[in-house]
Structures are given as C-alpha cells and as structure tokens.
Design a protein around this motif. Structure first.
Motif, PDB file in Angstrom:
ATOM      1  N   ARG A 219      46.969  46.388  36.103  1.00  0.00           N
ATOM      2  CA  ARG A 219      46.443  44.921  36.683  1.00  0.00           C
ATOM      3  C   ARG A 219      46.428  44.812  38.267  1.00  0.00           C
ATOM      4  O   ARG A 219      45.701  43.769  38.696  1.00  0.00           O
ATOM      5  CB  ARG A 219      47.000  43.805  35.961  1.00  0.00           C
ATOM      6  CG  ARG A 219      46.809  43.846  34.347  1.00  0.00           C
ATOM      7  CD  ARG A 219      47.990  42.932  33.862  1.00  0.00           C
ATOM      8  NE  ARG A 219      47.646  42.785  32.430  1.00  0.00           N
ATOM      9  CZ  ARG A 219      47.631  43.461  31.478  1.00  0.00           C
ATOM     10  NH1 ARG A 219      48.248  44.608  31.588  1.00  0.00           N
ATOM     11  NH2 ARG A 219      47.343  43.243  30.183  1.00  0.00           N
TER      12      ARG A 219
ATOM     13  N   GLY B 175      35.183  39.013  43.109  1.00  0.00           N
ATOM     14  CA  GLY B 175      36.100  39.683  44.046  1.00  0.00           C
ATOM     15  C   GLY B 175      37.363  39.840  43.741  1.00  0.00           C
ATOM     16  O   GLY B 175      37.588  39.490  42.625  1.00  0.00           O
ATOM     17  N   THR B 176      38.385  40.604  44.486  1.00  0.00           N
ATOM     18  CA  THR B 176      39.556  40.563  44.198  1.00  0.00           C
ATOM     19  C   THR B 176      40.331  39.339  44.792  1.00  0.00           C
ATOM     20  O   THR B 176      39.751  38.729  45.675  1.00  0.00           O
ATOM     21  CB  THR B 176      40.041  41.789  44.774  1.00  0.00           C
ATOM     22  OG1 THR B 176      39.746  42.102  46.086  1.00  0.00           O
ATOM     23  CG2 THR B 176      39.548  42.899  44.056  1.00  0.00           C
ATOM     24  N   ASP B 177      41.553  39.167  44.238  1.00  0.00           N
ATOM     25  CA  ASP B 177      42.358  38.018  44.798  1.00  0.00           C
ATOM     26  C   ASP B 177      43.804  38.529  45.086  1.00  0.00           C
ATOM     27  O   ASP B 177      44.243  39.429  44.503  1.00  0.00           O
ATOM     28  CB  ASP B 177      42.404  36.916  43.619  1.00  0.00           C
ATOM     29  CG  ASP B 177      42.735  35.687  43.969  1.00  0.00           C
ATOM     30  OD1 ASP B 177      42.649  35.232  44.973  1.00  0.00           O
ATOM     31  OD2 ASP B 177      43.307  34.944  42.967  1.00  0.00           O
TER      32      ASP B 177
ATOM     33  N   LYS C  88      44.855  41.619  42.823  1.00  0.00           N
ATOM     34  CA  LYS C  88      44.262  41.634  41.508  1.00  0.00           C
ATOM     35  C   LYS C  88      42.804  41.249  41.349  1.00  0.00           C
ATOM     36  O   LYS C  88      42.375  40.608  42.333  1.00  0.00           O
ATOM     37  CB  LYS C  88      45.231  40.826  40.695  1.00  0.00           C
ATOM     38  CG  LYS C  88      45.371  39.421  41.159  1.00  0.00           C
ATOM     39  CD  LYS C  88      46.103  38.358  40.193  1.00  0.00           C
ATOM     40  CE  LYS C  88      46.057  36.985  40.905  1.00  0.00           C
ATOM     41  NZ  LYS C  88      44.922  36.294  40.640  1.00  0.00           N
ATOM     42  N   GLN C  89      42.458  41.476  40.080  1.00  0.00           N
ATOM     43  CA  GLN C  89      41.028  40.807  39.601  1.00  0.00           C
ATOM     44  C   GLN C  89      41.170  39.496  39.428  1.00  0.00           C
ATOM     45  O   GLN C  89      42.169  39.091  38.871  1.00  0.00           O
ATOM     46  CB  GLN C  89      40.632  41.520  38.524  1.00  0.00           C
ATOM     47  CG  GLN C  89      40.184  43.194  38.755  1.00  0.00           C
ATOM     48  CD  GLN C  89      38.767  42.797  39.760  1.00  0.00           C
ATOM     49  OE1 GLN C  89      37.962  42.166  39.787  1.00  0.00           O
ATOM     50  NE2 GLN C  89      38.593  43.836  40.913  1.00  0.00           N
ATOM     51  N   GLN C  90      40.302  38.476  39.661  1.00  0.00           N
ATOM     52  CA  GLN C  90      40.426  37.234  39.422  1.00  0.00           C
ATOM     53  C   GLN C  90      40.131  36.959  37.704  1.00  0.00           C
ATOM     54  O   GLN C  90      39.578  37.625  37.218  1.00  0.00           O
ATOM     55  CB  GLN C  90      39.354  36.222  40.185  1.00  0.00           C
ATOM     56  CG  GLN C  90      39.780  36.307  41.552  1.00  0.00           C
ATOM     57  CD  GLN C  90      38.616  35.723  42.453  1.00  0.00           C
ATOM     58  OE1 GLN C  90      38.866  34.223  42.204  1.00  0.00           O
ATOM     59  NE2 GLN C  90      38.177  35.822  43.415  1.00  0.00           N
TER      60      GLN C  90
ATOM     61  N   ARG D 294      36.638  36.105  34.242  1.00  0.00           N
ATOM     62  CA  ARG D 294      35.320  36.806  34.643  1.00  0.00           C
ATOM     63  C   ARG D 294      35.141  38.009  33.094  1.00  0.00           C
ATOM     64  O   ARG D 294      34.343  38.814  33.526  1.00  0.00           O
ATOM     65  CB  ARG D 294      35.598  37.486  35.766  1.00  0.00           C
ATOM     66  CG  ARG D 294      34.217  38.117  36.385  1.00  0.00           C
ATOM     67  CD  ARG D 294      33.082  37.332  36.415  1.00  0.00           C
ATOM     68  NE  ARG D 294      31.877  37.572  36.412  1.00  0.00           N
ATOM     69  CZ  ARG D 294      31.239  38.500  37.161  1.00  0.00           C
ATOM     70  NH1 ARG D 294      31.450  38.461  38.542  1.00  0.00           N
ATOM     71  NH2 ARG D 294      29.726  38.892  37.093  1.00  0.00           N
TER      72      ARG D 294
ATOM     73  N   ARG E 216      46.777  46.447  42.263  1.00  0.00           N
ATOM     74  CA  ARG E 216      46.459  47.444  43.265  1.00  0.00           C
ATOM     75  C   ARG E 216      47.225  47.022  44.410  1.00  0.00           C
ATOM     76  O   ARG E 216      47.249  46.114  45.023  1.00  0.00           O
ATOM     77  CB  ARG E 216      44.982  47.588  43.696  1.00  0.00           C
ATOM     78  CG  ARG E 216      44.663  48.837  44.251  1.00  0.00           C
ATOM     79  CD  ARG E 216      43.347  49.095  44.164  1.00  0.00           C
ATOM     80  NE  ARG E 216      42.653  47.972  44.770  1.00  0.00           N
ATOM     81  CZ  ARG E 216      42.242  47.663  46.134  1.00  0.00           C
ATOM     82  NH1 ARG E 216      42.573  48.625  46.817  1.00  0.00           N
ATOM     83  NH2 ARG E 216      41.508  46.851  46.250  1.00  0.00           N
TER      84      ARG E 216
END
Length: 64
Positions: free
Chosen positions: A13, A46-48, A24-26, A29, A15
């Motif tokens: 989950r 995008g990433t968060d 992390k991914q939002q 989505r 990186r």
C-alpha cells in the motif's frame, strides 16, 4: 534474535521515495466510478503523501 519481518500488506500500500518520504495511492478510485465526476476522478489519480501522524507507525510496519 529472529529477523524483523516487514508487514507485507503495508508494503503493498505504501512506497518509500528516494528521500525517505512515504507515498500512497489516494482513496475512492477503485469502484463506483460512474457516479464520480471526471474532475473528481482526475484529482484522485495521483499519489498522496502519508500524513505525519501516521508516518511513524507506517515506517515501523515497513521495518524502517
């Protein structure tokens, strides 16, 4: 002393960037995308960064 094992679920989950930040991914989505507007879906693409409140706990789970 046994080896420290990283939490594999957290590893999938989150990186770690080159400078050590956690990314992390939002959320929101994955499904029910027909309901969400295109603008909202683009914003979530995008990433968060992981919040500072959670970063210490997440790093511990990753074995860092």
């Amino acid at each position: 002393m046994p080896k420290m094992k990283s939490h594999t679920g957290m590893g999938k989950r989150v990186r770690v960037t080159g400078r050590g930040k956690l990314v992390k991914q939002q959320a929101n989505r994955v499904h029910k995308l027909e309901v969400k507007s295109s603008r909202r879906k683009r914003r979530l693409a995008g990433t968060d960064p992981v919040s500072r409140a959670d970063a210490k706990r997440v790093k511990k789970l990753l074995g860092r």
